[in-house]
Design a protein around this motif. Structure first.
Motif, PDB file in Angstrom:
ATOM      1  N   ILE A   1       0.838  -1.208   0.000  1.00  0.00           N
ATOM      2  CA  ILE A   1       0.000   0.000   0.000  1.00  0.00           C
ATOM      3  C   ILE A   1       0.870   1.254   0.000  1.00  0.00           C
ATOM      4  N   ARG A   2       1.891   1.271   0.832  1.00  0.00           N
ATOM      5  CA  ARG A   2       2.748   2.457   0.910  1.00  0.00           C
ATOM      6  C   ARG A   2       3.496   2.700  -0.401  1.00  0.00           C
ATOM      7  N   LYS A   3       3.861   1.641  -1.073  1.00  0.00           N
ATOM      8  CA  LYS A   3       4.510   1.803  -2.384  1.00  0.00           C
ATOM      9  C   LYS A   3       3.550   2.457  -3.367  1.00  0.00           C
ATOM     10  N   GLU A   4       2.300   1.993  -3.357  1.00  0.00           N
ATOM     11  CA  GLU A   4       1.296   2.585  -4.244  1.00  0.00           C
ATOM     12  C   GLU A   4       1.053   4.045  -3.890  1.00  0.00           C
TER      13      GLU A   4
ATOM     14  N   SER B   1       3.038   6.124  -2.569  1.00  0.00           N
ATOM     15  CA  SER B   1       4.216   6.968  -2.796  1.00  0.00           C
ATOM     16  C   SER B   1       4.403   7.365  -4.255  1.00  0.00           C
ATOM     17  N   LEU B   2       3.669   6.728  -5.155  1.00  0.00           N
ATOM     18  CA  LEU B   2       3.841   7.008  -6.582  1.00  0.00           C
ATOM     19  C   LEU B   2       3.328   8.415  -6.924  1.00  0.00           C
ATOM     20  N   PRO B   3       4.022   9.124  -7.823  1.00  0.00           N
ATOM     21  CA  PRO B   3       3.648  10.510  -8.162  1.00  0.00           C
ATOM     22  C   PRO B   3       2.506  10.578  -9.171  1.00  0.00           C
TER      23      PRO B   3
ATOM     24  N   ALA C   1      -1.243   2.442   6.991  1.00  0.00           N
ATOM     25  CA  ALA C   1      -0.480   2.677   5.762  1.00  0.00           C
ATOM     26  C   ALA C   1      -0.362   4.166   5.450  1.00  0.00           C
ATOM     27  N   VAL C   2      -1.431   4.923   5.661  1.00  0.00           N
ATOM     28  CA  VAL C   2      -1.357   6.362   5.371  1.00  0.00           C
ATOM     29  C   VAL C   2      -0.793   7.137   6.553  1.00  0.00           C
ATOM     30  N   ASP C   3      -0.778   6.503   7.729  1.00  0.00           N
ATOM     31  CA  ASP C   3      -0.091   7.027   8.920  1.00  0.00           C
ATOM     32  C   ASP C   3      -0.693   8.326   9.430  1.00  0.00           C
ATOM     33  N   GLY C   4      -1.901   8.669   8.998  1.00  0.00           N
ATOM     34  CA  GLY C   4      -2.607   9.824   9.541  1.00  0.00           C
ATOM     35  C   GLY C   4      -2.006  11.177   9.223  1.00  0.00           C
ATOM     36  N   THR C   5      -0.996  11.226   8.379  1.00  0.00           N
ATOM     37  CA  THR C   5      -0.317  12.496   8.148  1.00  0.00           C
ATOM     38  C   THR C   5      -1.034  13.384   7.130  1.00  0.00           C
TER      39      THR C   5
ATOM     40  N   GLY D   1      -0.875  14.444  -2.612  1.00  0.00           N
ATOM     41  CA  GLY D   1      -0.885  13.073  -2.119  1.00  0.00           C
ATOM     42  C   GLY D   1      -1.936  12.818  -1.061  1.00  0.00           C
ATOM     43  N   LEU D   2      -2.902  13.725  -0.916  1.00  0.00           N
ATOM     44  CA  LEU D   2      -3.964  13.562   0.071  1.00  0.00           C
ATOM     45  C   LEU D   2      -4.655  12.212  -0.124  1.00  0.00           C
TER      46      LEU D   2
END
Length: 476
Positions: free
Chosen positions: A14-17, A19-21, A43-47, A103-104
């Motif tokens: 999920i994180r790889k997906e 992170s894609l631009p 995976a999104v870490d709430g940031t 990246g929201l």
């Protein structure tokens, strides 16, 4: 929030997906309580995230709740209040991603609840996605749900979202090695017994108290009238299915040892031709396994059914028939008089499932190459093989599982060799491997043989329940 355990590979994917631009449209699904929401939020870490859980209300009320969550995350804005459609609010969050929130991630959980009230929503999302609005801000839209059939339908060719998703993720139960981390004080046997009872559903595992032994956790959760899991199988079916009584009866029949359509139909006193839709639905929910012997031909109809949810299996074995005693406050006696004398018997088939899962996930640790296929062999008058499979390297392996108090001796090894030669599965192939899974270890002569015969692999309980050399990340 409790620490996040396991799911390392899913998190990485999920994180790889994310992170894609580019924009992402992720469809995630899995049965109730399997931990989908927590996985996605980890995976999104709430940031940079808008997380919204839909409810069984009108589409308008869900829209208003989504707008409120959007305002909470992005900041109050009169424009949000003026938006009157899902398309409008989606364009609003895409604009936010383009202007400072690149990246929201927008997670719409229990997405089928919204579709139930507004069947046009997939078409709305298609129009929004095709407009290009998500592109500049690399918006990440994640649709998640427990209604597996509806979520899979989103990906069907006739559906408006067909061809738009960038990632699909089916979330399944945790494997034993991850589940064992919920019980840091348990030895491997205790961890395996806990897994054989509660399975790999994170919600069930988190309800267990790792400072209490298995007996007390079973009594507290399953054998007390107010226990959190005493009605869980019934609640699960009522939540997910229409006509839950028929589905429960099928599960009860399988739990009682009915493994074929004719046996199940006989128990239910129904026509076996009426069973396939029910079995298929239970299989979709990951509650029932539909298996075929690995050495069966395509035309042979030797399917066997087994329960894939340990808690449901345990409940039907021990709880269902004793609910009156449990509701009268005699849960402790149920454990002492009913469960304890039969727990080892119950764990036999459970251990076989655990060994099959181990071979599916970790065969490379023993035979040097991952499993390409895995299963069992049956239907022969004189023998069955608990575990069998073929590796990506083309070699075949065969396994025997023993949940018993005595150590495995040479006769078990020789029987496994002979059986591997009597099946057509892998017939004529060289370089076969033999996996032995034992609760109580091995006789000295077996250990000595394994030192010189590289085709024999002896697995102990620690090999099944523990990661060999690395500990997966535990997230606070």
């Amino acid at each position: 929030m409790m620490r996040f355990i396991g799911r390392r590979r899913e998190l990485e994917l999920i994180r790889k997906e994310l992170s894609l631009p580019r924009p992402s449209l992720i469809v995630a699904y899995g049965r109730r309580r399997v931990g989908k929401s927590r996985l996605l939020r980890e995976a999104v870490d709430g940031t940079n995230e808008i997380y919204f859980q839909a409810t069984r209300v009108s589409s308008t009320l869900n829209l208003e709740a989504f707008k409120a969550e959007t305002a909470r995350v992005l900041g109050s804005d009169p424009v949000i209040q003026s938006i009157e459609s899902w398309e409008g609010i989606l364009h609003y969050v895409a604009n936010a991603a383009e202007n400072g929130r690149k990246g929201l991630a927008v997670i719409i959980d229990e997405f089928p609840f919204v579709i139930d009230q507004d069947s046009s929503l997939p078409s709305v999302i298609q129009k929004f996605w095709d407009s290009g609005a998500p592109r500049k801000g690399s918006l990440k839209l994640i649709l998640c749900g427990s209604a597996i059939a509806q979520m899979e339908e989103l990906l069907a060719e006739r559906n408006p979202l067909y061809g738009r998703k960038t990632m699909t993720l089916e979330v399944k139960q945790l494997p034993l090695r991850d589940a064992a981390l919920f019980f840091p004080g348990y030895d491997s046997r205790q961890a395996i017994e806990a897994y054989g009872i509660f399975g790999g559903i994170p919600h069930y595992l988190q309800l267990c108290d790792p400072d209490k032994d298995i007996r007390q956790n079973v009594v507290d959760l399953l054998l007390t009238e107010t226990g959190a899991l005493v009605d869980e199988p019934t609640t699960l079916l009522q939540t997910e299915l229409r006509d839950p009584g028929t589905y429960s009866s099928i599960l009860a029949a399988i739990a009682d040892g009915c493994t074929t359509s004719s046996e199940i139909a006989g128990r239910l006193r129904s026509d076996s031709s009426s069973l396939p839709p029910y079995i298929q639905r239970l299989s979709k929910l990951d509650l029932v396994n539909v298996n075929k012997s690995l050495d069966a031909t395509e035309k042979e109809r030797n399917r066997r059914y087994s329960l894939n949810d340990p808690l449901i299996a345990f409940w039907h074995h021990f709880v269902r028939s004793n609910l009156s005693a449990i509701n009268s406050g005699f849960g402790e006696r149920v454990y002492e008089d009913v469960i304890e004398p039969r727990l080892s018997e119950f764990m036999g088939p459970a251990f076989e499932r655990i060994c099959l899962d181990h071979a599916r996930l970790y065969a490379q640790e023993s035979v040097g190459s991952p499993a390409m296929e895995i299963g069992s062999i049956w239907g022969h008058a004189e023998f069955d093989i608990d575990v069998a499979g073929r590796t990506l390297g083309g070699s075949f392996f065969y396994g025997e599982c023993k949940w018993q108090t005595k150590q495995i001796d040479l006769s078990v090894v020789e029987k496994l060799r002979l059986r591997s030669e009597r099946t057509v599965y892998g017939a004529g192939k060289t370089g076969k491997n033999y996996l032995l899974f034992s609760r109580s270890g091995y006789r000295p002569e077996v250990n000595e043989l394994a030192k010189t015969d590289t085709s024999i692999h002896l697995l102990e309980l620690d090999d099944l329940a523990r990661y060999p050399s690395r500990e997966p990340a535990l997230h606070p």
